[in-house]
Design a protein around this motif. Structure first.
Motif, PDB file in Angstrom:
ATOM      1  N   LEU A  42       0.819  -1.207   0.000  1.00  0.00           N
ATOM      2  CA  LEU A  42       0.000   0.000   0.000  1.00  0.00           C
ATOM      3  C   LEU A  42       0.857   1.262   0.000  1.00  0.00           C
ATOM      4  N   PHE A  43       1.955   1.241   0.765  1.00  0.00           N
ATOM      5  CA  PHE A  43       2.763   2.462   0.838  1.00  0.00           C
ATOM      6  C   PHE A  43       3.384   2.788  -0.518  1.00  0.00           C
ATOM      7  N   ARG A  44       3.810   1.780  -1.256  1.00  0.00           N
ATOM      8  CA  ARG A  44       4.339   2.041  -2.597  1.00  0.00           C
ATOM      9  C   ARG A  44       3.269   2.734  -3.454  1.00  0.00           C
ATOM     10  N   MET A  45       2.024   2.261  -3.329  1.00  0.00           N
ATOM     11  CA  MET A  45       0.930   2.877  -4.081  1.00  0.00           C
ATOM     12  C   MET A  45       0.697   4.321  -3.628  1.00  0.00           C
ATOM     13  N   MET A  46       0.811   4.569  -2.324  1.00  0.00           N
ATOM     14  CA  MET A  46       0.647   5.931  -1.808  1.00  0.00           C
ATOM     15  C   MET A  46       1.688   6.871  -2.408  1.00  0.00           C
ATOM     16  N   VAL A  47       2.904   6.383  -2.533  1.00  0.00           N
ATOM     17  CA  VAL A  47       4.011   7.220  -3.004  1.00  0.00           C
ATOM     18  C   VAL A  47       4.032   7.337  -4.526  1.00  0.00           C
ATOM     19  N   GLU A  48       3.797   6.210  -5.212  1.00  0.00           N
ATOM     20  CA  GLU A  48       3.998   6.169  -6.665  1.00  0.00           C
ATOM     21  C   GLU A  48       2.708   6.158  -7.478  1.00  0.00           C
ATOM     22  N   GLY A  49       1.569   5.838  -6.837  1.00  0.00           N
ATOM     23  CA  GLY A  49       0.335   5.686  -7.590  1.00  0.00           C
ATOM     24  C   GLY A  49       0.262   4.307  -8.229  1.00  0.00           C
ATOM     25  N   PRO A  50      -0.516   4.156  -9.325  1.00  0.00           N
ATOM     26  CA  PRO A  50      -1.231   5.218 -10.022  1.00  0.00           C
ATOM     27  C   PRO A  50      -2.410   5.763  -9.212  1.00  0.00           C
ATOM     28  N   GLU A  51      -2.782   6.991  -9.529  1.00  0.00           N
ATOM     29  CA  GLU A  51      -3.855   7.654  -8.800  1.00  0.00           C
ATOM     30  C   GLU A  51      -5.155   6.853  -8.861  1.00  0.00           C
ATOM     31  N   SER A  52      -5.410   6.210 -10.001  1.00  0.00           N
ATOM     32  CA  SER A  52      -6.647   5.436 -10.146  1.00  0.00           C
ATOM     33  C   SER A  52      -6.723   4.308  -9.125  1.00  0.00           C
ATOM     34  N   ASP A  53      -5.581   3.699  -8.805  1.00  0.00           N
ATOM     35  CA  ASP A  53      -5.565   2.627  -7.803  1.00  0.00           C
ATOM     36  C   ASP A  53      -5.692   3.190  -6.388  1.00  0.00           C
ATOM     37  N   LEU A  54      -5.003   4.284  -6.123  1.00  0.00           N
ATOM     38  CA  LEU A  54      -5.053   4.888  -4.791  1.00  0.00           C
ATOM     39  C   LEU A  54      -6.452   5.406  -4.474  1.00  0.00           C
ATOM     40  N   THR A  55      -7.175   5.861  -5.487  1.00  0.00           N
ATOM     41  CA  THR A  55      -8.511   6.422  -5.286  1.00  0.00           C
ATOM     42  C   THR A  55      -9.551   5.344  -5.004  1.00  0.00           C
ATOM     43  N   LEU A  56      -9.259   4.095  -5.386  1.00  0.00           N
ATOM     44  CA  LEU A  56     -10.195   3.019  -5.073  1.00  0.00           C
ATOM     45  C   LEU A  56     -10.473   3.007  -3.569  1.00  0.00           C
ATOM     46  N   THR A  57     -11.734   2.902  -3.212  1.00  0.00           N
ATOM     47  CA  THR A  57     -12.147   3.031  -1.820  1.00  0.00           C
ATOM     48  C   THR A  57     -11.378   2.095  -0.891  1.00  0.00           C
ATOM     49  N   GLU A  58     -11.143   0.856  -1.334  1.00  0.00           N
ATOM     50  CA  GLU A  58     -10.480  -0.118  -0.461  1.00  0.00           C
ATOM     51  C   GLU A  58      -9.020   0.231  -0.220  1.00  0.00           C
ATOM     52  N   ASN A  59      -8.421   1.066  -1.078  1.00  0.00           N
ATOM     53  CA  ASN A  59      -7.045   1.520  -0.872  1.00  0.00           C
ATOM     54  C   ASN A  59      -6.999   2.895  -0.205  1.00  0.00           C
ATOM     55  N   ALA A  60      -7.880   3.777  -0.631  1.00  0.00           N
ATOM     56  CA  ALA A  60      -7.865   5.139  -0.101  1.00  0.00           C
ATOM     57  C   ALA A  60      -8.105   5.157   1.401  1.00  0.00           C
ATOM     58  N   GLN A  61      -9.043   4.324   1.870  1.00  0.00           N
ATOM     59  CA  GLN A  61      -9.391   4.384   3.289  1.00  0.00           C
ATOM     60  C   GLN A  61      -8.223   3.993   4.203  1.00  0.00           C
TER      61      GLN A  61
END
Length: 311
Positions: A42-61
């Motif tokens: 998850l932290f890699r996604m927070m730092v690098e994205g992509p934004e579309s994945d980070l915005t998914l509710t199960e990741n954003a929360q």
């Protein structure tokens, strides 16, 4: 008196947590704990994205929670900060209530991350994509928003989801009803209605399947008495009992986020300073609710140092 407050969905952004993790071993350790709890990078996604994945509710929360609690962890580990000593209440907006409970040690970090992952998935799955919608009503108070929602429903769900501040209310429900409401705003004395880019209609009765999923998950979760009272979204009042905390979190999935009332109640209880950890979205709302309150947002290492010096 001082309240620590925690942001909700929509405050995520690619790059979140990066500078904090680079500057602080305590932050890096926390982000790794969350990754381990979720078996996910998850932290890699927070730092690098992509934004579309980070915005998914199960990741954003869980990401928003991790960022906020990392900020607190740095203050505790590297600044000798104690939430119980420096705060009187905690509160969070929607998912931020979980962050507040984690901060107050009602939930441990791993439990909080897993609950939010499940909550995000369950909320996303509750309504087929395209059937629900949400809209922000700008220049609307709660009475105008409620009247509009009732007029636009026409047998469908159209409910007040977030009572954010005296000038902004969010409605949620069936897409047709929400689109009717947006078209009718001027008739109800509301400045504007804006459809929100969300994937599901949160905080309305359509979320009942997600509430059922959270009831089951929370029933198995360990909840401790919080270090200090937590203002529950659905009550706009403090809770400290473990069973009541669980019950209010279940209600919160389908219920209204009573943020305006929560801040007003804390102000009425003597809170004069609100400190937002991990975001800058709640502070402006607080100032519109309690204009004389002192508001501080703590996001960066500089913010942390400034906050620690002021407490």
């Amino acid at each position: 008196m001082r309240a620590f407050i925690f942001p909700g969905q929509g405050s995520q952004a690619v790059g979140m947590g990066k500078t904090l993790s680079e500057a602080s071993p305590a932050a890096r350790e926390l982000f790794q704990e969350v990754d381990d709890a979720l078996s996910q990078h998850l932290f890699r996604m927070m730092v690098e994205g992509p934004e579309s994945d980070l915005t998914l509710t199960e990741n954003a929360q869980p990401a928003i929670m991790a960022n906020a609690i990392a900020t607190l962890r740095v203050m505790e580990r590297e600044g000798g900060f104690s939430l119980a000593d420096k705060g009187d209440y905690v509160a969070g907006h929607s998912l931020g209530e979980y962050s507040a409970l984690c901060a107050a040690r009602a939930f441990d970090l791993s439990t909080t991350a897993r609950l939010l992952k499940l909550r995000g998935r369950a909320m996303q799955a509750a309504v087929p994509v395209g059937e629900g919608a949400m809209a922000a009503l700008l220049g609307a108070d709660i009475d105008k928003a409620q009247a509009l929602a009732e007029a636009a429903a026409e047998g469908e769900v159209c409910a007040v989801a977030n009572d954010n501040d005296p000038t902004q209310v969010v409605i949620s429900g069936h897409r047709g009803a929400i689109e009717r409401a947006v078209a009718m705003v001027k008739d109800h004395g509301i400045k504007r209605g804006v459809l929100l880019p969300v994937s599901a209609p949160f905080h309305c009765p359509l979320m009942q399947p997600a509430a059922d999923a959270m009831e089951e998950a929370l029933g198995k979760a360990t909840v401790s008495a919080p270090l200090l009272p937590v203002y529950a979204n659905v009550l706009a009042g403090p809770v400290a009992d473990a069973d009541e905390i669980k019950a209010r979190l279940v209600e919160q999935v389908t219920g209204r986020v009573r943020w305006r009332e929560s801040v007003a109640a804390m102000w009425g209880a003597g809170v004069t300073e609100f400190v937002e950890l991990g975001g800058k979205v709640l502070g402006p709302m607080v100032k519109r609710i309690a204009p004389d309150a002192t508001v501080r947002s703590v996001v960066t290492m500089d913010d942390i140092e400034g906050a620690l010096a002021s407490f």
